[in-house]
Design a protein around this motif. Structure first.
Motif, PDB file in Angstrom:
ATOM      1  N   SER A 136      62.105 152.783  32.679  1.00  0.00           N
ATOM      2  CA  SER A 136      60.707 152.549  33.045  1.00  0.00           C
ATOM      3  C   SER A 136      60.207 151.130  32.762  1.00  0.00           C
ATOM      4  O   SER A 136      59.592 150.501  33.628  1.00  0.00           O
ATOM      5  N   TRP A 137      60.480 150.593  31.581  1.00  0.00           N
ATOM      6  CA  TRP A 137      59.890 149.312  31.219  1.00  0.00           C
ATOM      7  C   TRP A 137      60.326 148.147  32.096  1.00  0.00           C
ATOM      8  O   TRP A 137      59.510 147.248  32.371  1.00  0.00           O
ATOM      9  N   PRO A 138      61.560 148.073  32.588  1.00  0.00           N
ATOM     10  CA  PRO A 138      61.911 146.960  33.479  1.00  0.00           C
ATOM     11  C   PRO A 138      61.084 146.910  34.761  1.00  0.00           C
ATOM     12  O   PRO A 138      60.988 145.863  35.403  1.00  0.00           O
ATOM     13  N   LYS A 139      60.468 148.027  35.116  1.00  0.00           N
ATOM     14  CA  LYS A 139      59.621 148.063  36.317  1.00  0.00           C
ATOM     15  C   LYS A 139      58.243 147.465  36.058  1.00  0.00           C
ATOM     16  O   LYS A 139      57.499 147.200  37.000  1.00  0.00           O
ATOM     17  N   ALA A 140      57.902 147.266  34.785  1.00  0.00           N
ATOM     18  CA  ALA A 140      56.616 146.659  34.427  1.00  0.00           C
ATOM     19  C   ALA A 140      56.809 145.147  34.376  1.00  0.00           C
ATOM     20  O   ALA A 140      57.353 144.614  33.415  1.00  0.00           O
ATOM     21  N   THR A 141      56.374 144.467  35.410  1.00  0.00           N
ATOM     22  CA  THR A 141      56.650 143.029  35.546  1.00  0.00           C
ATOM     23  C   THR A 141      55.414 142.150  35.435  1.00  0.00           C
ATOM     24  O   THR A 141      55.503 140.941  35.626  1.00  0.00           O
ATOM     25  N   ASP A 142      54.263 142.740  35.134  1.00  0.00           N
ATOM     26  CA  ASP A 142      53.043 141.956  34.993  1.00  0.00           C
ATOM     27  C   ASP A 142      53.138 141.079  33.750  1.00  0.00           C
ATOM     28  O   ASP A 142      53.264 141.590  32.636  1.00  0.00           O
ATOM     29  N   PRO A 143      53.070 139.754  33.881  1.00  0.00           N
ATOM     30  CA  PRO A 143      53.172 138.868  32.713  1.00  0.00           C
ATOM     31  C   PRO A 143      52.085 139.115  31.673  1.00  0.00           C
ATOM     32  O   PRO A 143      52.247 138.769  30.501  1.00  0.00           O
ATOM     33  N   ASP A 160      51.147 141.987  30.671  1.00  0.00           N
ATOM     34  CA  ASP A 160      51.473 143.198  29.916  1.00  0.00           C
ATOM     35  C   ASP A 160      52.315 142.788  28.708  1.00  0.00           C
ATOM     36  O   ASP A 160      53.526 142.578  28.799  1.00  0.00           O
ATOM     37  N   GLU A 161      51.677 142.679  27.548  1.00  0.00           N
ATOM     38  CA  GLU A 161      52.366 142.193  26.350  1.00  0.00           C
ATOM     39  C   GLU A 161      53.449 143.153  25.872  1.00  0.00           C
ATOM     40  O   GLU A 161      54.489 142.734  25.358  1.00  0.00           O
ATOM     41  N   ASN A 162      53.207 144.461  26.028  1.00  0.00           N
ATOM     42  CA  ASN A 162      54.217 145.446  25.625  1.00  0.00           C
ATOM     43  C   ASN A 162      55.474 145.290  26.462  1.00  0.00           C
ATOM     44  O   ASN A 162      56.590 145.262  25.933  1.00  0.00           O
ATOM     45  N   ALA A 163      55.303 145.195  27.762  1.00  0.00           N
ATOM     46  CA  ALA A 163      56.444 145.065  28.661  1.00  0.00           C
ATOM     47  C   ALA A 163      57.204 143.775  28.402  1.00  0.00           C
ATOM     48  O   ALA A 163      58.445 143.760  28.380  1.00  0.00           O
ATOM     49  N   THR A 164      56.472 142.699  28.189  1.00  0.00           N
ATOM     50  CA  THR A 164      57.122 141.415  27.926  1.00  0.00           C
ATOM     51  C   THR A 164      57.984 141.480  26.670  1.00  0.00           C
ATOM     52  O   THR A 164      59.134 141.021  26.654  1.00  0.00           O
ATOM     53  N   ALA A 165      57.441 142.056  25.622  1.00  0.00           N
ATOM     54  CA  ALA A 165      58.196 142.172  24.371  1.00  0.00           C
ATOM     55  C   ALA A 165      59.424 143.055  24.545  1.00  0.00           C
ATOM     56  O   ALA A 165      60.538 142.696  24.143  1.00  0.00           O
ATOM     57  N   LEU A 166      59.232 144.222  25.152  1.00  0.00           N
ATOM     58  CA  LEU A 166      60.343 145.162  25.288  1.00  0.00           C
ATOM     59  C   LEU A 166      61.412 144.665  26.257  1.00  0.00           C
ATOM     60  O   LEU A 166      62.606 144.904  26.057  1.00  0.00           O
ATOM     61  N   ASN A 167      61.003 143.967  27.281  1.00  0.00           N
ATOM     62  CA  ASN A 167      61.966 143.515  28.289  1.00  0.00           C
ATOM     63  C   ASN A 167      62.730 142.258  27.886  1.00  0.00           C
ATOM     64  O   ASN A 167      63.808 141.988  28.425  1.00  0.00           O
TER      65      ASN A 167
END
Length: 202
Positions: A36-43, A45-52
């Motif tokens: 799921s998280w790799p699909k979150a590409t909005d810069p 989105d701090e959670n997605a950036t950290a996890l990705n």
């Protein structure tokens, strides 16, 4: 748990996630996150950036490889591998979910702090957070927060070995002790450069 989300809950979780220097995940949590998280590409989105982008270490006996960006499969003895990670520079190592992995870490005394959410709901079943084999240790409460939906956050950090005592009951003196704990609390825990922090939901 979702009905108890609100803006404050999201802000707290974002603050946690962005503090991580790396993530330590069990197989099930890794597969769920990697789907799921790799699909979150909005810069933004701090959670997605950290996890990705940050290092992710995966403990698994069945996976042959991991493909999520900046992920590495831990091979061999997981406890020994985590000890090596803790001895390195790089900030705190966070465990999210990963119930079986948490039990391994507890049995080897590798968790330095717990961030535990309590939700006002009774399920009637579920896994124990502190399972058989957990080494008795003392923790101190360092933070408490409550959100409008009724969920309460407690943050606990290591406070050394257990302290024992005794109390008089009538003419008898009752000693509160544990053979299991006493056999393990004589030696001080070594302070390592990286802390393993476990985010749990109860």
């Amino acid at each position: 748990m979702v009905p108890y989300f609100d803006e404050k809950f999201a802000a707290i979780m974002t603050e946690w996630t962005t503090q991580a220097g790396a993530f330590l995940l069990g197989r099930k949590t890794y597969e769920m996150f990697a789907a799921s998280w790799p699909k979150a590409t909005d810069p933004a989105d701090e959670n997605a950036t950290a996890l990705n982008t940050r290092p992710k270490y995966v403990a698994s006996r069945t996976l042959d490889k991991v493909t999520w960006n900046n992920s590495r499969l831990l091979k061999g003895n997981v406890a020994e591998e985590v000890q090596k990670l803790k001895a390195q520079d790089g900030g705190e190592i966070q465990v999210h979910g990963s119930g079986d992995l948490v039990q391994t870490l507890l049995r080897h005394d590798l968790i330095d702090a717990f961030r535990i959410w309590h939700f006002p709901v009774v399920l009637g079943t579920g896994k124990r957070l502190f399972g058989e084999g957990t080494i008795p240790r003392a923790f101190r409460l360092v933070e408490t927060q409550q959100i409008a939906t009724g969920a309460v956050l407690h943050v606990y950090e290591r406070a050394g070995g257990l302290k024992y005592g005794e109390v008089e009951v009538g003419e008898e003196t009752v000693i509160f002790d544990s053979d299991t704990a006493a056999s393990d609390t004589s030696a001080p825990n070594s302070r390592l450069q990286r802390a393993v922090r476990c985010a749990a939901r109860r």
